[in-house]
Structure formats: structure tokens, C-alpha cells
Design a protein around this motif. Sequence first.
Motif, mmCIF file in Angstrom:
data_model
loop_
_atom_site.group_PDB
_atom_site.id
_atom_site.type_symbol
_atom_site.label_atom_id
_atom_site.label_comp_id
_atom_site.label_asym_id
_atom_site.label_seq_id
_atom_site.Cartn_x
_atom_site.Cartn_y
_atom_site.Cartn_z
ATOM 1 N N HIS A 19 0.832 -1.212 0.000
ATOM 2 C CA HIS A 19 0.000 0.000 0.000
ATOM 3 C C HIS A 19 0.860 1.252 0.000
ATOM 4 N N LEU A 20 1.898 1.260 0.809
ATOM 5 C CA LEU A 20 2.785 2.426 0.859
ATOM 6 C C LEU A 20 3.440 2.676 -0.499
ATOM 7 N N LEU A 21 3.928 1.606 -1.115
ATOM 8 C CA LEU A 21 4.608 1.741 -2.404
ATOM 9 C C LEU A 21 3.658 2.224 -3.492
ATOM 10 N N ARG A 22 2.468 1.694 -3.513
ATOM 11 C CA ARG A 22 1.497 2.100 -4.539
ATOM 12 C C ARG A 22 1.101 3.567 -4.386
ATOM 13 N N ALA A 23 1.159 4.053 -3.145
ATOM 14 C CA ALA A 23 0.819 5.461 -2.904
ATOM 15 C C ALA A 23 1.999 6.393 -3.167
ATOM 16 N N GLY A 24 3.148 5.835 -3.574
ATOM 17 C CA GLY A 24 4.294 6.655 -3.934
ATOM 18 C C GLY A 24 5.292 6.907 -2.827
ATOM 19 N N ARG A 111 8.783 9.611 19.054
ATOM 20 C CA ARG A 111 7.324 9.744 19.217
ATOM 21 C C ARG A 111 6.666 8.413 18.840
ATOM 22 N N TYR A 112 6.025 7.806 19.813
ATOM 23 C CA TYR A 112 5.493 6.451 19.642
ATOM 24 C C TYR A 112 4.000 6.478 19.390
ATOM 25 N N VAL A 113 3.580 5.751 18.348
ATOM 26 C CA VAL A 113 2.164 5.528 18.058
ATOM 27 C C VAL A 113 1.953 4.031 17.929
ATOM 28 N N HIS A 114 1.037 3.497 18.710
ATOM 29 C CA HIS A 114 0.679 2.091 18.543
ATOM 30 C C HIS A 114 -0.474 2.025 17.559
ATOM 31 N N GLY A 115 -0.298 1.244 16.496
ATOM 32 C CA GLY A 115 -1.297 1.217 15.430
ATOM 33 C C GLY A 115 -1.622 -0.179 14.947
ATOM 34 N N PRO A 116 -2.069 -1.090 15.831
ATOM 35 C CA PRO A 116 -2.364 -2.458 15.402
ATOM 36 C C PRO A 116 -3.525 -2.504 14.422
ATOM 37 N N VAL A 117 -3.520 -3.542 13.598
ATOM 38 C CA VAL A 117 -4.570 -3.714 12.600
ATOM 39 C C VAL A 117 -5.404 -4.933 12.949
ATOM 40 N N ARG A 125 -5.222 -6.623 1.806
ATOM 41 C CA ARG A 125 -5.015 -6.322 0.383
ATOM 42 C C ARG A 125 -6.057 -5.342 -0.138
ATOM 43 N N ALA A 126 -7.278 -5.437 0.388
ATOM 44 C CA ALA A 126 -8.367 -4.591 -0.086
ATOM 45 C C ALA A 126 -8.387 -3.220 0.578
ATOM 46 N N GLY A 127 -7.490 -2.966 1.532
ATOM 47 C CA GLY A 127 -7.519 -1.716 2.264
ATOM 48 C C GLY A 127 -8.732 -1.590 3.155
ATOM 49 N N LYS A 128 -9.116 -2.703 3.788
ATOM 50 C CA LYS A 128 -10.332 -2.753 4.606
ATOM 51 C C LYS A 128 -10.056 -3.250 6.023
ATOM 52 N N LEU A 129 -8.868 -3.006 6.525
ATOM 53 C CA LEU A 129 -8.537 -3.442 7.876
ATOM 54 C C LEU A 129 -9.142 -2.512 8.924
ATOM 55 N N GLY A 130 -9.425 -3.071 10.091
ATOM 56 C CA GLY A 130 -9.656 -2.230 11.244
ATOM 57 C C GLY A 130 -8.314 -1.719 11.731
ATOM 58 N N VAL A 131 -8.279 -0.493 12.209
ATOM 59 C CA VAL A 131 -7.028 0.100 12.697
ATOM 60 C C VAL A 131 -7.316 0.902 13.956
ATOM 61 N N VAL A 143 1.013 10.043 11.164
ATOM 62 C CA VAL A 143 0.932 8.709 10.551
ATOM 63 C C VAL A 143 -0.461 8.384 10.030
ATOM 64 N N LEU A 144 -1.435 9.210 10.358
ATOM 65 C CA LEU A 144 -2.810 8.929 9.935
ATOM 66 C C LEU A 144 -2.945 8.765 8.425
ATOM 67 N N PRO A 145 -2.315 9.602 7.590
ATOM 68 C CA PRO A 145 -2.444 9.392 6.142
ATOM 69 C C PRO A 145 -1.888 8.038 5.694
ATOM 70 N N LEU A 146 -0.883 7.530 6.379
ATOM 71 C CA LEU A 146 -0.359 6.211 6.040
ATOM 72 C C LEU A 146 -1.359 5.122 6.432
ATOM 73 N N ALA A 147 -1.874 5.189 7.652
ATOM 74 C CA ALA A 147 -2.818 4.171 8.120
ATOM 75 C C ALA A 147 -4.077 4.135 7.270
ATOM 76 N N ARG A 148 -4.457 5.287 6.746
ATOM 77 C CA ARG A 148 -5.668 5.322 5.900
ATOM 78 C C ARG A 148 -5.500 4.493 4.629
ATOM 79 N N LEU A 149 -4.262 4.223 4.236
ATOM 80 C CA LEU A 149 -4.031 3.433 3.020
ATOM 81 C C LEU A 149 -4.528 2.006 3.173
ATOM 82 N N TRP A 150 -4.503 1.478 4.388
ATOM 83 C CA TRP A 150 -4.944 0.087 4.591
ATOM 84 C C TRP A 150 -6.181 -0.040 5.486
ATOM 85 N N ALA A 151 -6.718 1.087 5.933
ATOM 86 C CA ALA A 151 -7.850 1.038 6.858
ATOM 87 C C ALA A 151 -9.182 1.162 6.141
ATOM 88 N N ASP A 152 -10.155 0.433 6.650
ATOM 89 C CA ASP A 152 -11.553 0.696 6.328
ATOM 90 C C ASP A 152 -11.929 1.984 7.059
#
Length: 285
Positions: A19-24, A111-117, A125-131, A143-152
Motif C-alpha cells: 500500500h505504501l509503495l502504490r501510494a508513492g 514519538r510512539y504511536v501504537h497502530g495495530p490492525v 489487500r483490499a484496504g479494509k482493515l480495522g485500525v 501517521v494517519l495518512p499512512l494508516a488510511r491506506l490500509w484502513a476501512d
Amino acid sequence: MTDVALLGTGRMGHELAVHLLRAGHRVTAWNRTPAGADRTVDAGAERAATAREATAGRPVVMTVLFGPDAVQETVLDGDVLDPGTVWLDVTTVGPEDAARYARWAAAHGVRYVHGPVVGTLGPARAGKLGVYLGGEEAAVQEVLPLARLWADPERLRVVPRPQDAAVGKLLANLALGVSVQGLVEALRLARSQGTAPADALAMLGSTGLGFIAGMKRDVILDGTFEDTQFSVDLLAKDARLMLAAAGTSLPAVEALLGTLEFAQAAGRGDHDIAAAVVPELPADD
């Protein structure tokens, strides 16, 4: 474009990297077993020989590791994070672990962010994970714009503290695990009465176990568990984290752990969790 270091390119780490790579975004990947990074490098990531090489100069470091021991060894003991780094930890850990990492990070200028999926490889793969995202507000926003790449979008939740994110992930996996154990026992009951597994699974379709029965039906009936979506080993590790965090009896989780350990002893630890529910495995003869 963000320069992201990714420590851990297992099944889930790889999907998030894609997801990160596809977003550039630029991804520098490291894995404790070097060959484990091959797929991610083939997808466009740069390979790092060491964790320190991966993280040097990167503003964001993501860890998608097996569990707390791997985080301790790789990050805390390895001292691989520069001051000012945002550390997005996707690893499933206990609440006390997440709080400890946050304290360590603060002491080291990180700066620590815990971001389990929450979810398996299909939703990943579908970008529909809970985060869940928990940490200092400014770091979470980074980091929110990154997490949005794989989050529902409907399942992306910002929580006040890293340990709150850890609790959310353990609750989600407790629900999954108890469903797995329910399926195990339902099939045991059906087998005791001579009811075929296919018929039992069909009967469960209109019950509270309908989701897990439908999701794992074909895998269970075919007996093909090597296409792992969520491994026995991972769920067993998470069950132990639940028991340690609760500090009290969780009988359903204890029963689940026994079932998973039975599957591990049969050499199925790296197989899909469906391997723990096949009728011939968990028998009390």
C-alpha cells in the motif's frame, strides 16, 4: 512522499508495504530473516542489511513484528531509532508493552504511536482493515495518512493512549479466537452424533458462529491450511497476551489456547487457524 523504514516483512508487513509503495512512498525494508524481505523488495522496496541501516535518517519507522520479544530485541535493545523519529508500531502487543514502549520512546526523543490492525490478508489487500491508533496527537496525525491506506474508514479509530490501541486489538482477537473455539466444539458435538462436517457447518450458518463457519468452511472441508491468512502461532501468542493482560481467569481463552497448542504440537503452527478446527485434531478421547 514519506520515507518509511519497515522492520518486519512477514505476511502482514508485506501487504502494508505494498500500500505504501502504490501510494508513492519510499520504503526501506528489513526482516530478521533476510529472505523474508524478498517479496517486498520485488514489489519496489529498498533492502536494508540491518535494522539500523533501514531506520537511519527515516522520519517514520514502522514495526510489524511477531510480538513483544521481537520488538524488545529489534528496537529497544537494538537502539535503532533516531531522536525525532515517529515510530508506528503495528505489532500486536499487550497494553503494558505498549505503555512501556511509549515511556522508552519519550526517554529517547522518539514519538510512539501504537497502530495495530484488525483483519486477515484479504482485508489487508483490499484496504479494509480495522485500525487503532493511540499516541501523542501530533504523532498520530503524522501517521494517519499512512494508516488510511490500509484502513476501512469506518473501522479506523483514534484512541487516547497506546495501551488503549493494544486493548482494542486484543478484544478483536479475543472475539475471533472464541469463535474459533466455538467452531471446534460445535464440530466435536456434531461428530459425536455422526453429523458430517459439511452438514454441521451449514447448520451453523444462521447462528452466532455463522461468520467464522462461512469464512473457514472450504478450507476446513478441503483440509488445505498452508495458504495462511492468520496463523495458529500468531493467535496462540495473542491468547497468551490476553491472559497476561487480564490478570484473571478467561476460561474461553484458556480453552482456545489449549486447542492452538494441540495444533502447534501437530506441526501446524504456521498453518492457518482453520487447522485448529479440523475435526480430527482436537479430540478428547
